[in-house]
Structures are given as C-alpha cells and as structure tokens.
Motif scaffolding. Structure first.
Motif, PDB file in Angstrom:
ATOM      1  N   VAL A   1       0.840  -1.090   0.055  1.00 37.87           N
ATOM      2  CA  VAL A   1       0.073  -0.058  -0.012  1.00 37.87           C
ATOM      3  C   VAL A   1       0.926   1.008  -0.020  1.00 37.87           C
ATOM      4  O   VAL A   1       2.033   1.669   0.657  1.00 37.87           O
ATOM      5  N   ARG A   2       0.830   2.176  -0.799  1.00 39.71           N
ATOM      6  CA  ARG A   2       1.511   3.414  -0.871  1.00 39.71           C
ATOM      7  C   ARG A   2       0.475   4.530  -0.616  1.00 39.71           C
ATOM      8  O   ARG A   2      -0.581   4.472   0.039  1.00 39.71           O
ATOM      9  N   GLY A   3       0.942   5.891  -0.700  1.00 37.71           N
ATOM     10  CA  GLY A   3       0.203   7.020  -0.776  1.00 37.71           C
ATOM     11  C   GLY A   3      -1.327   6.814  -1.402  1.00 37.71           C
ATOM     12  O   GLY A   3      -1.415   6.408  -2.376  1.00 37.71           O
ATOM     13  N   PRO A   4      -2.363   7.450  -0.794  1.00 44.91           N
ATOM     14  CA  PRO A   4      -3.562   7.228  -1.342  1.00 44.91           C
ATOM     15  C   PRO A   4      -3.736   8.511  -2.251  1.00 44.91           C
ATOM     16  O   PRO A   4      -3.010   9.386  -2.469  1.00 44.91           O
ATOM     17  N   LEU A   5      -4.878   8.218  -3.233  1.00 49.32           N
ATOM     18  CA  LEU A   5      -5.472   9.260  -4.050  1.00 49.32           C
ATOM     19  C   LEU A   5      -5.960  10.516  -3.129  1.00 49.32           C
ATOM     20  O   LEU A   5      -6.497   9.954  -1.874  1.00 49.32           O
ATOM     21  N   SER A   6      -6.292  11.333  -3.537  1.00 52.25           N
ATOM     22  CA  SER A   6      -6.687  12.760  -2.600  1.00 52.25           C
ATOM     23  C   SER A   6      -8.147  12.587  -2.110  1.00 52.25           C
ATOM     24  O   SER A   6      -8.639  13.027  -1.231  1.00 52.25           O
ATOM     25  N   SER A   7      -9.003  11.675  -3.018  1.00 54.62           N
ATOM     26  CA  SER A   7     -10.456  11.158  -2.821  1.00 54.62           C
ATOM     27  C   SER A   7     -10.730  10.060  -3.456  1.00 54.62           C
ATOM     28  O   SER A   7     -10.026   9.343  -4.183  1.00 54.62           O
ATOM     29  N   ALA A   8     -11.710   9.287  -2.566  1.00 58.34           N
ATOM     30  CA  ALA A   8     -12.035   8.028  -2.929  1.00 58.34           C
ATOM     31  C   ALA A   8     -12.769   8.000  -4.413  1.00 58.34           C
ATOM     32  O   ALA A   8     -13.630   8.981  -4.467  1.00 58.34           O
ATOM     33  N   ARG A   9     -12.635   7.160  -5.253  1.00 61.97           N
ATOM     34  CA  ARG A   9     -13.236   7.231  -6.636  1.00 61.97           C
ATOM     35  C   ARG A   9     -13.096   5.528  -7.186  1.00 61.97           C
ATOM     36  O   ARG A   9     -12.114   4.939  -6.802  1.00 61.97           O
ATOM     37  N   ASP A  10     -14.008   5.597  -8.132  1.00 59.12           N
ATOM     38  CA  ASP A  10     -13.884   4.177  -8.640  1.00 59.12           C
ATOM     39  C   ASP A  10     -14.336   4.696 -10.118  1.00 59.12           C
ATOM     40  O   ASP A  10     -14.495   5.639 -10.551  1.00 59.12           O
ATOM     41  N   SER A  11     -14.328   3.708 -10.993  1.00 62.72           N
ATOM     42  CA  SER A  11     -14.542   3.825 -12.607  1.00 62.72           C
ATOM     43  C   SER A  11     -13.802   4.878 -13.358  1.00 62.72           C
ATOM     44  O   SER A  11     -14.318   5.724 -13.866  1.00 62.72           O
ATOM     45  N   LEU A  12     -12.534   5.202 -12.699  1.00 61.42           N
ATOM     46  CA  LEU A  12     -11.628   6.050 -13.190  1.00 61.42           C
ATOM     47  C   LEU A  12     -10.597   5.375 -14.279  1.00 61.42           C
ATOM     48  O   LEU A  12     -10.759   4.416 -14.549  1.00 61.42           O
ATOM     49  N   ALA A  13      -9.647   6.323 -14.744  1.00 66.10           N
ATOM     50  CA  ALA A  13      -8.858   5.845 -15.839  1.00 66.10           C
ATOM     51  C   ALA A  13      -7.481   6.370 -15.375  1.00 66.10           C
ATOM     52  O   ALA A  13      -7.197   7.294 -14.711  1.00 66.10           O
ATOM     53  N   ALA A  14      -6.141   5.607 -15.938  1.00 67.98           N
ATOM     54  CA  ALA A  14      -5.125   6.145 -15.409  1.00 67.98           C
ATOM     55  C   ALA A  14      -3.970   6.002 -16.736  1.00 67.98           C
ATOM     56  O   ALA A  14      -4.291   4.966 -17.418  1.00 67.98           O
TER      57      ALA A  14
END
Length: 639
Positions: free
Chosen positions: A63-76
C-alpha cells in the motif's frame, strides 16, 4: 515503445463501474520500470493505491500513498516519472485529475488540472509527453465520444479537447505504443456491446479516431496491457447480462486492420479489472466474479509465451478485493527507448578529396577522441545518407568523381573494423538525399540523379532482413527536393527542408508508405543542406543554409501540424553536416562553415541535450578528419 495499459470496468451501478489504463513509454528510467500502481476502485469507492513490484510479484502488493479522494470507474496513464488518474465516481461523477509521483509514492496524490468535463467509465492511454482520456459518460448508458488530452509538462491546466471517437463508447479498454493508442470493445448506445477497435494517431489527435480490425468477440468491462508491438485485451463481459470470461485477444500493432488473435486465457474469468505492464509482461489485477464478488487476484501474461494460461501472482492488498480500479506503470518499450552506445560518421569531403573513412563516437565518453573504424566500399563519396537499427547501419547513394551512386553499404556494428559490405542498391543513383528508418526498414528520400541530372521526389525502402535485393520504390515526397534532413521514430519518418529552398516537412507513415507523403507543420524558416536526429517524441533539425546557420528547430512528433519551435543553437554555423543520437542526446558533426557550395570543412562535433535543448549545444571531441557532406547513424534501437 511501450508500454501501457489499461482500464477496467465497473458494473451497471456507479459504484461498480470504471475503466482505467496505463501507458507510458519511458526513456531510460529503469528504477520506476520495476513497478505498477493500481489506484481507486470499489467496494466503496476507495482511495487506496497498491504498488506491485514487477521483480518480486509473488508477494502481496504494498500500500502506498492514497489518491486525494475515494473514486471508482476512473482511468489512468503515465510516463516515467508520474501517473495521472482521471475522472471517476465518488459516487458523484468528477473531472478531477490526480498525479502520483513515482519517486515519492507514499505521499497523497496531488490534484492537477481537471478533465474538460466530469466523466466516468472512461479509458486512458498515452506516451511520454501526453495522456489521452477517451469516452466514458456522465450518466450511465449515455456514452461520450470526447477525447481529452493532458499535457504532462503543463498538467495544472484543464485538459484540452482533441478529436473524437468514431462512436459513443464507455466501459472499454486501451493499449498503446509511443505513436498510437488502440481503443477496443466497450458499451455503445442501444445499449449494445462492440468488438470494434479504434486507433488514435497521437501526432494528429484532432481528427476522429480511425476504425481498425476488431476483437474476436463483442466485449466490455475488460482491461488491456501492451508493449511496443502488441496489445493484449483480457477478460470482461460478452453480453449485457452475461457471465465474465477469461479470454485474452492480442492486437498486432503492425497489422491492426486484421481481427485480433486469441491467446492463452487469464487464470480467472472476471470483469471490472485493471491492467498494466512493462515490455515483457502484463499484470491484470482485481475485478468482479459471479455472485457478484470482488477479488484481489493478479494474473501475469508472459508476452513472449502468451499462448499459455496467465500465471497467478501475489494479490492486491485489499481483502476481499477491488474492482473498477485503474492502473499505470513507470516504463514501457525499454528495448526501443534505451540509449544506444555509439554513433558512426562516414564518407564526406574535405580539401584533400572525398573520403570513405568511418569513425565511431562513444556516446558515454564523447570527450575522448573518435576512433577510426573500417571504410566504406568506394574510394570515397559524399552527399550520401544513412540509417540503421541496433545491429547495422546502411549508407546509401552519394556522389564521387566518377559519377552519382546507387550503392548501399552496410556496417556491422558488432564488428566495425572491416570495410563495409555492399548490399542491394537503391532503385536509382542519387545524391543529397536523406534517410530515416525503424528496426525493420530504412527509407531513403529525395536527392538528385538521372541523366540529365534532375531533382527527384522518390522514396526507396530497404528491407533490413533482405538487404541484398534492390530497394523498392514507395510513395513520393510532396515535391522533388534535395539537401533535406530526416529523422523519425518507430512509426513515421519526417523529411524537412531542402532545395529548391523550402521549410516544408513531409511525414512518411511507415505502415502505409505506398501513398503520397503528408505535409506537416513547417520548419521555423527556409533551410537546406541541414542535418536531423531525434528520439521517439521529438526531432531536431540543425544547421544548414542559407548562411550558413546554427539554428536548431524541434518538431513535436505528437503535434507536428504546428510550426517547429526554435531551440538553442549549435556552437558554430555550418551546412552540409551530419547528425545522429540516442534517446537523450543528439550529436551534430562536421560540415561546411562557409556555406554551400564550398570546399571548406570542419571537424566540430556538437551535442544537444534533449532534456535541456533551449541552451546552446556543447562542443565535444572533434572528428579526426575535417569533412562536409558526410552521413551518420547510431545503434540506438528504434522500435
């Protein structure tokens, strides 16, 4: 290059849906090339970011640092330094883009400029300079055609809207190399499911994507990973209310009008998963299986043995698992992108006469004296051109006292002390031509030849695997010209400047080289008898006439319809020079300080730092012989 990966898809509910994907084509950043980052997803949404260590992938992801907000159905997507995660649901649909610093990935991701609009169920792909976020929806089952582009060097700005998909699409996946992105499958209006593969041309991204071949079946909510030659699309759903599959299809990037070929399956049938990879393997992680149940399973596809079932590796950190997540990694196409070790300068003219000498510059020690190697086969020639791959260099055409030549010589980089060997000739004798190539072919364009002597627009192609045959004529330049410069990447060649005096740049599509070459944005000024080199993303055109000039122009391969930008200058003005390079630097050697035509010559070698090209080039160790009208090549792998 490359490379990349992909997205995953969520279920019909916002919390289940998503898509992601990775990409990246990295230059020489082997440290981050060892990891893949999986971010966001369900159940929830969550902000978790897991990192897979590619060299130790049987362990549970960390586990690393998180995203700034919880999200699903995103792209990278990403490059060698950062990963960008865009869009998604919180459960509200957002346009947020966050950036992970791969070198400091314990920190919370930083918020950057947003997408042009809120969207989720989208996909993303990219190269080392830009990321493209495509499709998706604001309201589920109402897919979009929009494609947004993030400029990695200016990512605090709102993403720019580029060309569109050829149909509204969401819940699809993407794979890429350094020049194109392929979007496969997805949910389209109806709702119905597509098997279509669309291709975006990164260098011409304001156009609508082109339709290529298809996947082997209709599919959505799958994931994809790729290297520089192929893209693997794995798992997903074949029907709106269907069961998941473990199917893997492979797209051949060099033959993408054909239907993809089925390969070995994943170890587990699922959908709403994510994928990323490097040049050798693809990792498919997380997803949803019937029940529905979310899993943390990670499968690895061996790209060199992809008919076998993917092998089970260490899981993601989450228990019971994650779905509707996105993934990226720190490097692809290392084989193609890595820096070459040497450059060879051959032929030319000095006041003593025409030369057949070949000398070698050591890129890692370019302050040392260049070493003379074997000779070209002629007693001497000038106004020739050269290109090559990682094993050989081909020197073609030119002129000597006895007349114009069609001769092609080949240097064996692994044994460059003997004289070069004669291969099959060009289709006609000519001089003052230019050449570019990739790992399989070399294209020699323009020049002067014939009887009586005339300027030509002809482009010949040498097949490196069958180079004892005569080169085959392909499409022509937009106009007959000579004294031009050329460079390229694995998919295109750019031929710029030349006489009659022009600033025109022509681009050859290596995958469709029988057609007329397209005109792109011009050089910043009229130039001729110049030299060019480049890496996978940019081409640098330096020196030349009139003048002579010390000007250096840079073409952005991903946006080549604009006028080239002026960069730092060479240390001395000169024409009739030669250039070669690797992924990080370009070396411009020899030339005529007095301009054209001239019998004077110089031995100056300048080096351009591609990462800092707004400063003047720095002189390195000179050639052992002053000469102009020479040619140069390197052993940098190109695709």
């Amino acid at each position: 290059m490359t490379i990349n990966n992909n997205n995953i898809f969520g279920a019909f509910t916002l919390g289940e849906v998503r898509s992601g994907r990775l990409t990246g084509e990295w230059l020489n950043k082997e440290s981050v090339a060892n990891y893949g980052w999986f971010g966001g997803g369900t159940p929830g949404a969550v902000s978790t970011v897991d990192r897979i260590d590619f060299s130790n992938d049987s362990s549970t992801a960390s586990v690393r640092g998180p995203l700034s907000s919880a999200r699903d159905s995103l792209a990278a997507t990403g490059n060698s330094n950062y990963g960008w995660f865009g869009g998604g649901g919180t459960p509200a649909v957002v346009s947020t883009v966050e950036r992970i610093d791969f070198s400091n990935d314990f920190s919370t991701a930083s918020v950057r400029g947003p997408l042009s609009s809120a969207k989720y169920c989208l996909t993303s792909t990219g190269n080392s300079n830009y990321g493209w976020f495509a499709g998706g929806s604001l309201i589920f089952a109402s897919p979009l055609t929009a494609v947004d582009r993030i400029d990695f060097s200016n990512d605090s700005s709102t993403a720019s809207v580029r060309g569109s998909l050829n149909s509204n699409k969401q819940l699809f996946s993407s794979a890429a190399n350094s020049n194109y992105g392929w979007f496969g499958g997805g949910l389209i209006p109806g709702p119905s499911i597509s098997s279509t593969v669309n291709r975006i041309d990164f260098s011409n991204d304001s156009s609508t994507t082109s339709v290529r071949g298809s996947l082997t079946s209709t599919r959505y909510r799958q994931a994809a990973a790729a290297n520089s030659n192929y893209g693997w699309f794995g798992a997903g759903l074949l029907a709106v209310a269907g069961s998941p599959v473990s199917t893997v299809d492979r797209i051949d990037f060099s033959n993408d009008l054909s239907t993809s070929s089925p390969r070995g399956p994943l170890s587990l049938a699922r959908y709403n998963l994510a994928a990323t990879g490097n040049s050798n393997y693809g990792w498919f992680g997380g997803g949803v299986i019937p029940a529905p149940a979310i899993v943390s399973t990670v499968d690895r596809i061996d790209f060199s043995n992809d008919l076998s079932t993917a092998s089970l590796r260490g899981p993601l950190s989450s228990t019971p698992g994650r779905g509707s997540l996105a993934a990226t990694s720190g490097v692809l196409n290392i084989r193609r992108q890595k820096a070459g070790n040497y450059g060879w300068f051959g032929g030319g003219f000095n006041p003593s006469g025409q030369s057949s000498v070949v000398e070698r510059i050591d890129f890692s020690n370019d302050s040392a004296t260049l070493s003379p190697r074997g000779l070209l086969t002629d007693t001497g020639r000038r106004k020739l051109a050269a290109t090559g791959n990682s094993n050989y260099g081909w020197f073609g055409g030119g002129t000597q006292l006895s007349g114009t030549l069609a001769t092609v010589d080949r240097i064996d980089f692994s044994n460059d002390s003997p004289s070069a060997s004669i291969r099959g000739p060009l289709s006609s004798a000519r001089y003052s031509l230019a050449a570019a190539g990739n790992s399989n072919y070399g294209w020699f364009g323009g020049g002067r030849g014939g009887s009586p002597i005339a300027t030509v627009a002809t482009v010949d192609r040498i097949d490196f695997s069958n180079d004892s045959s005569t080169a085959s004529p392909r499409g022509t330049l937009s106009a007959a010209k000579y004294g031009l410069g050329a460079t390229g990447n694995s998919n295109y060649g750019w031929f710029g400047g030349g006489l009659p005096s022009t600033a025109t740049v022509n681009r050859i599509d290596f995958s469709n080289d029988n057609t007329s070459i397209s005109i792109r944005g011009p050089l910043s000024s009229v130039r001729y008898i110049l030299a060019a080199t480049g890496n996978s993303n940019y081409g640098w055109f330096g020196g030349g006439g009139p003048g002579p000039s010390s000007r250096v122009d840079r073409i952005n391969f991903a946006n080549d319809s604009g006028t080239s930008s002026v960069r730092g200058i060479l240390s001395a003005a000169r024409s009739s020079l030669a250039a070669t390079g690797n992924s990080n630097y370009g070396w411009f050697g020899g030339g005529s300080p007095a301009g054209f035509p001239s019998s004077d010559a110089t031995n100056i070698v300048d080096r351009i730092n591609f990462a800092n090209d707004s400063v003047s080039a720095t002189p390195r160790s000179p050639l052992t012989i002053s000469r102009n009208s020479l040619a140069a090549v390197s052993n940098t792998p190109i695709g």
